[in-house]
Design a protein around this motif. Structure first.
Motif, mmCIF file in Angstrom:
data_model
loop_
_atom_site.group_PDB
_atom_site.id
_atom_site.type_symbol
_atom_site.label_atom_id
_atom_site.label_comp_id
_atom_site.label_asym_id
_atom_site.label_seq_id
_atom_site.Cartn_x
_atom_site.Cartn_y
_atom_site.Cartn_z
ATOM 1 N N HIS A 23 0.292 3.432 -3.247
ATOM 2 C CA HIS A 23 -0.662 4.512 -3.042
ATOM 3 C C HIS A 23 -0.112 5.732 -2.313
ATOM 4 O O HIS A 23 -0.701 6.805 -2.391
ATOM 5 N N CYS A 24 0.979 5.588 -1.597
ATOM 6 C CA CYS A 24 1.490 6.708 -0.805
ATOM 7 C C CYS A 24 2.673 7.409 -1.449
ATOM 8 O O CYS A 24 3.147 8.419 -0.928
ATOM 9 N N THR A 51 -3.844 15.410 -2.011
ATOM 10 C CA THR A 51 -4.168 14.033 -2.377
ATOM 11 C C THR A 51 -4.171 13.115 -1.165
ATOM 12 O O THR A 51 -4.861 12.096 -1.174
ATOM 13 N N TYR A 85 0.838 -1.202 0.000
ATOM 14 C CA TYR A 85 0.000 0.000 0.000
ATOM 15 C C TYR A 85 0.872 1.250 0.000
ATOM 16 O O TYR A 85 0.580 2.221 -0.690
ATOM 17 N N MET A 125 -10.113 10.085 2.848
ATOM 18 C CA MET A 125 -11.570 10.021 2.747
ATOM 19 C C MET A 125 -12.047 8.685 2.177
ATOM 20 O O MET A 125 -13.179 8.278 2.420
ATOM 21 N N GLU A 126 -11.183 7.988 1.467
ATOM 22 C CA GLU A 126 -11.533 6.683 0.902
ATOM 23 C C GLU A 126 -11.484 5.557 1.934
ATOM 24 O O GLU A 126 -12.012 4.479 1.683
ATOM 25 N N LEU A 127 -10.853 5.799 3.082
ATOM 26 C CA LEU A 127 -10.718 4.755 4.092
ATOM 27 C C LEU A 127 -12.072 4.422 4.705
ATOM 28 O O LEU A 127 -12.899 5.298 4.940
ATOM 29 N N ASP A 128 -12.285 3.130 4.994
ATOM 30 C CA ASP A 128 -13.517 2.732 5.645
ATOM 31 C C ASP A 128 -13.300 2.272 7.084
ATOM 32 O O ASP A 128 -14.252 1.969 7.792
ATOM 33 N N GLU A 136 -7.651 13.238 0.134
ATOM 34 C CA GLU A 136 -8.533 12.437 -0.711
ATOM 35 C C GLU A 136 -8.389 10.951 -0.409
ATOM 36 O O GLU A 136 -9.375 10.222 -0.354
ATOM 37 N N ARG A 137 -7.155 10.481 -0.219
ATOM 38 C CA ARG A 137 -6.925 9.072 0.131
ATOM 39 C C ARG A 137 -7.542 8.756 1.491
ATOM 40 O O ARG A 137 -8.105 7.687 1.691
#
Length: 80
Positions: free
Chosen positions: A38-39, A46, A34, A52-55, A49-50
């Motif tokens: 992604h980082c 950004t 990851y 905010m995608e975390l659940d 934004e990443r």
């Protein structure tokens, strides 16, 4: 070097902010897919934004204590 802290970052107690996380955890994050996929080359915009995608949030999981995406983004935030 991709794992270096930005030069003008605010230091915590006179030291690198990344050092708030333990050395072993940082090494596991740097080796994680990851982090590599992604980082890399995230900016502060950004990064949000990443995030905010975390659940879910968390530290590590599994038998070998794999870092979660949340803790990877936390380290990236400390670099910025």
């Amino acid at each position: 070097m991709a794992n270096a802290t930005v030069v003008d970052a605010i230091q915590v107690h006179g030291t690198n902010p990344q050092y708030l996380l333990e050395k072993i955890l940082r090494a596991k994050i740097y080796a994680d897919n990851y982090w590599k996929e992604h980082c890399f080359a995230l900016t502060s915009e950004t990064l949000v934004e990443r995030a905010m995608e975390l659940d879910h949030i968390g530290g590590t999981f599994g038998g070998n204590k794999k870092p979660t995406p949340f803790i990877c983004l936390l380290l990236k935030m400390l670099q910025l």
